[in-house]
Design a protein around this motif. Sequence first.
Motif, PDB file in Angstrom:
ATOM      1  N   LEU A  89       0.843  -1.185   0.000  1.00  0.00           N
ATOM      2  CA  LEU A  89       0.000   0.000   0.000  1.00  0.00           C
ATOM      3  C   LEU A  89       0.881   1.238   0.000  1.00  0.00           C
ATOM      4  CD1 LEU A  89      -2.803  -0.907   2.567  1.00  0.00           C
ATOM      5  CD2 LEU A  89      -2.997  -0.802   0.090  1.00  0.00           C
ATOM      6  N   ARG A  90       0.656   2.110  -0.961  1.00  0.00           N
ATOM      7  CA  ARG A  90       1.445   3.331  -1.035  1.00  0.00           C
ATOM      8  C   ARG A  90       0.686   4.483  -0.399  1.00  0.00           C
ATOM      9  NH1 ARG A  90       5.707   1.816  -3.832  1.00  0.00           N
ATOM     10  NH2 ARG A  90       5.483   0.115  -5.344  1.00  0.00           N
ATOM     11  N   GLY A  91       1.315   5.662  -0.345  1.00  0.00           N
ATOM     12  CA  GLY A  91       0.772   6.813   0.360  1.00  0.00           C
ATOM     13  C   GLY A  91      -0.703   7.102   0.144  1.00  0.00           C
ATOM     14  N   PRO A  92      -1.156   7.364  -1.101  1.00  0.00           N
ATOM     15  CA  PRO A  92      -2.570   7.688  -1.331  1.00  0.00           C
ATOM     16  C   PRO A  92      -3.522   6.594  -0.861  1.00  0.00           C
ATOM     17  CG  PRO A  92      -1.253   8.280  -3.234  1.00  0.00           C
ATOM     18  CD  PRO A  92      -0.353   7.493  -2.328  1.00  0.00           C
ATOM     19  N   SER A  93      -3.154   5.336  -1.144  1.00  0.00           N
ATOM     20  CA  SER A  93      -4.019   4.223  -0.722  1.00  0.00           C
ATOM     21  C   SER A  93      -4.065   4.111   0.789  1.00  0.00           C
ATOM     22  CB  SER A  93      -3.514   2.907  -1.323  1.00  0.00           C
ATOM     23  OG  SER A  93      -3.660   2.894  -2.715  1.00  0.00           O
ATOM     24  N   LEU A  94      -2.917   4.273   1.428  1.00  0.00           N
ATOM     25  CA  LEU A  94      -2.852   4.155   2.886  1.00  0.00           C
ATOM     26  C   LEU A  94      -3.620   5.279   3.563  1.00  0.00           C
ATOM     27  CD1 LEU A  94      -1.677   2.401   5.093  1.00  0.00           C
ATOM     28  CD2 LEU A  94       0.355   3.852   5.114  1.00  0.00           C
ATOM     29  N   GLU A  95      -3.513   6.476   3.017  1.00  0.00           N
ATOM     30  CA  GLU A  95      -4.237   7.623   3.593  1.00  0.00           C
ATOM     31  C   GLU A  95      -5.746   7.431   3.447  1.00  0.00           C
ATOM     32  OE1 GLU A  95      -2.831  11.217   1.886  1.00  0.00           O
ATOM     33  OE2 GLU A  95      -0.777  10.967   2.615  1.00  0.00           O
ATOM     34  N   THR A  96      -6.168   7.004   2.263  1.00  0.00           N
ATOM     35  CA  THR A  96      -7.599   6.773   2.035  1.00  0.00           C
ATOM     36  C   THR A  96      -8.110   5.652   2.920  1.00  0.00           C
ATOM     37  OG1 THR A  96      -7.412   7.527  -0.260  1.00  0.00           O
ATOM     38  CG2 THR A  96      -9.338   6.192   0.305  1.00  0.00           C
ATOM     39  N   LEU A  97      -7.331   4.585   3.042  1.00  0.00           N
ATOM     40  CA  LEU A  97      -7.721   3.458   3.885  1.00  0.00           C
ATOM     41  C   LEU A  97      -7.836   3.888   5.342  1.00  0.00           C
ATOM     42  CD1 LEU A  97      -8.363   0.461   4.015  1.00  0.00           C
ATOM     43  CD2 LEU A  97      -5.919  -0.007   4.203  1.00  0.00           C
ATOM     44  N   ALA A  98      -6.946   4.755   5.788  1.00  0.00           N
ATOM     45  CA  ALA A  98      -6.998   5.247   7.164  1.00  0.00           C
ATOM     46  C   ALA A  98      -8.276   6.048   7.397  1.00  0.00           C
ATOM     47  CB  ALA A  98      -5.777   6.122   7.459  1.00  0.00           C
ATOM     48  N   ILE A  99      -8.660   6.867   6.412  1.00  0.00           N
ATOM     49  CA  ILE A  99      -9.889   7.660   6.536  1.00  0.00           C
ATOM     50  C   ILE A  99     -11.096   6.742   6.641  1.00  0.00           C
ATOM     51  CG2 ILE A  99     -11.413   9.277   5.340  1.00  0.00           C
ATOM     52  CD1 ILE A  99      -8.854  10.532   4.129  1.00  0.00           C
ATOM     53  N   VAL A 100     -11.145   5.714   5.783  1.00  0.00           N
ATOM     54  CA  VAL A 100     -12.258   4.768   5.834  1.00  0.00           C
ATOM     55  C   VAL A 100     -12.285   4.052   7.181  1.00  0.00           C
ATOM     56  CG1 VAL A 100     -13.249   2.667   4.836  1.00  0.00           C
ATOM     57  CG2 VAL A 100     -12.263   4.408   3.338  1.00  0.00           C
ATOM     58  N   ALA A 101     -11.112   3.621   7.653  1.00  0.00           N
ATOM     59  CA  ALA A 101     -11.036   2.867   8.907  1.00  0.00           C
ATOM     60  C   ALA A 101     -11.514   3.692  10.096  1.00  0.00           C
ATOM     61  CB  ALA A 101      -9.602   2.392   9.137  1.00  0.00           C
ATOM     62  N   TYR A 102     -11.120   4.959  10.148  1.00  0.00           N
ATOM     63  CA  TYR A 102     -11.431   5.770  11.322  1.00  0.00           C
ATOM     64  C   TYR A 102     -12.745   6.541  11.213  1.00  0.00           C
ATOM     65  CZ  TYR A 102      -6.809   4.827  13.208  1.00  0.00           C
ATOM     66  OH  TYR A 102      -5.692   4.201  13.719  1.00  0.00           O
ATOM     67  N   LYS A 103     -13.277   6.699   9.991  1.00  0.00           N
ATOM     68  CA  LYS A 103     -14.506   7.482   9.831  1.00  0.00           C
ATOM     69  C   LYS A 103     -15.693   6.634   9.372  1.00  0.00           C
ATOM     70  CE  LYS A 103     -14.582  11.431  10.049  1.00  0.00           C
ATOM     71  NZ  LYS A 103     -14.829  12.348  11.195  1.00  0.00           N
ATOM     72  N   GLN A 104     -15.493   5.334   9.163  1.00  0.00           N
ATOM     73  CA  GLN A 104     -16.557   4.497   8.598  1.00  0.00           C
ATOM     74  C   GLN A 104     -17.821   4.490   9.447  1.00  0.00           C
ATOM     75  OE1 GLN A 104     -15.635   0.179   8.652  1.00  0.00           O
ATOM     76  NE2 GLN A 104     -13.825   0.737   9.837  1.00  0.00           N
ATOM     77  N   ASP A 177      -6.863  16.323  10.572  1.00  0.00           N
ATOM     78  CA  ASP A 177      -6.900  16.079   9.129  1.00  0.00           C
ATOM     79  C   ASP A 177      -8.044  15.164   8.730  1.00  0.00           C
ATOM     80  OD1 ASP A 177      -4.708  17.672   8.718  1.00  0.00           O
ATOM     81  OD2 ASP A 177      -3.271  16.022   8.846  1.00  0.00           O
ATOM     82  N   LEU A 178      -8.632  14.471   9.681  1.00  0.00           N
ATOM     83  CA  LEU A 178      -9.744  13.560   9.383  1.00  0.00           C
ATOM     84  C   LEU A 178     -11.110  14.200   9.620  1.00  0.00           C
ATOM     85  CD1 LEU A 178      -8.587  10.074  10.707  1.00  0.00           C
ATOM     86  CD2 LEU A 178      -8.561  10.953   8.392  1.00  0.00           C
TER      87      LEU A 178
END
Length: 208
Positions: A89-104, A177-178
């Motif tokens: 997982l690279r930067g953009p994917s990891l950042e997007t995945l983090a947003i989904v994980a913490y804001k889902q 940032d989230l």
Amino acid sequence: MDTIQAKNIIEAMLFVSDKPLFIKEIKLVIEEISVNEIKEIVANLQEEYEKANRVLKIKEIAGGYQIVTDPLIAPWLKKLYKTSGSDKLRGPSLETLAIVAYKQPVSKAEIEAIRGVNVDGVLKTLVEKNLIKIVGRKETIGRPILYGTSSEFLQYFGLNSLQELPRLEEFHIAEEDLQLPEHLKKEEQELIEDRPQESLTSEHGEAP
């Protein structure tokens, strides 16, 4: 079948499996013993591995059990085994995945509002890797799709539940940032006030 034989079989199953094994899967293989006996054997194996101070551990991941290595030796293992580019997982994917994980559950528009860029391609990649999934639709204009993490997400990061998520700093993302932009926060509040019990629908049509 005696306990020692069952224990040996279960340990071998855990050793050769490349994914967490569920108790019901073990039961399908060893029909002669009960579910409670399997749970007890797994717990005893976990304790033995821990007491022996071995580099291998039996960890509960995504509701199943798997033999894993101690995180302390990860730097050396990385030299031996390098993750291929298709799996990393690279930067953009990891950042997007983090947003989904913490804001889902979260919509594409909300993710884009936080990141400030289009995430169509990133979401497609994460869905293809089975790290995120569609969990429902939001009861607002256009009924946008809502995304959440999958059981594969837990396996990928070696977590048993979302409660074990690491701190945001480890994703190089600050808490602020989230946060959603003010106009989206206002829409959320209006939605809650108008539909106190129906703000979101889940995959099964129930409010989370």
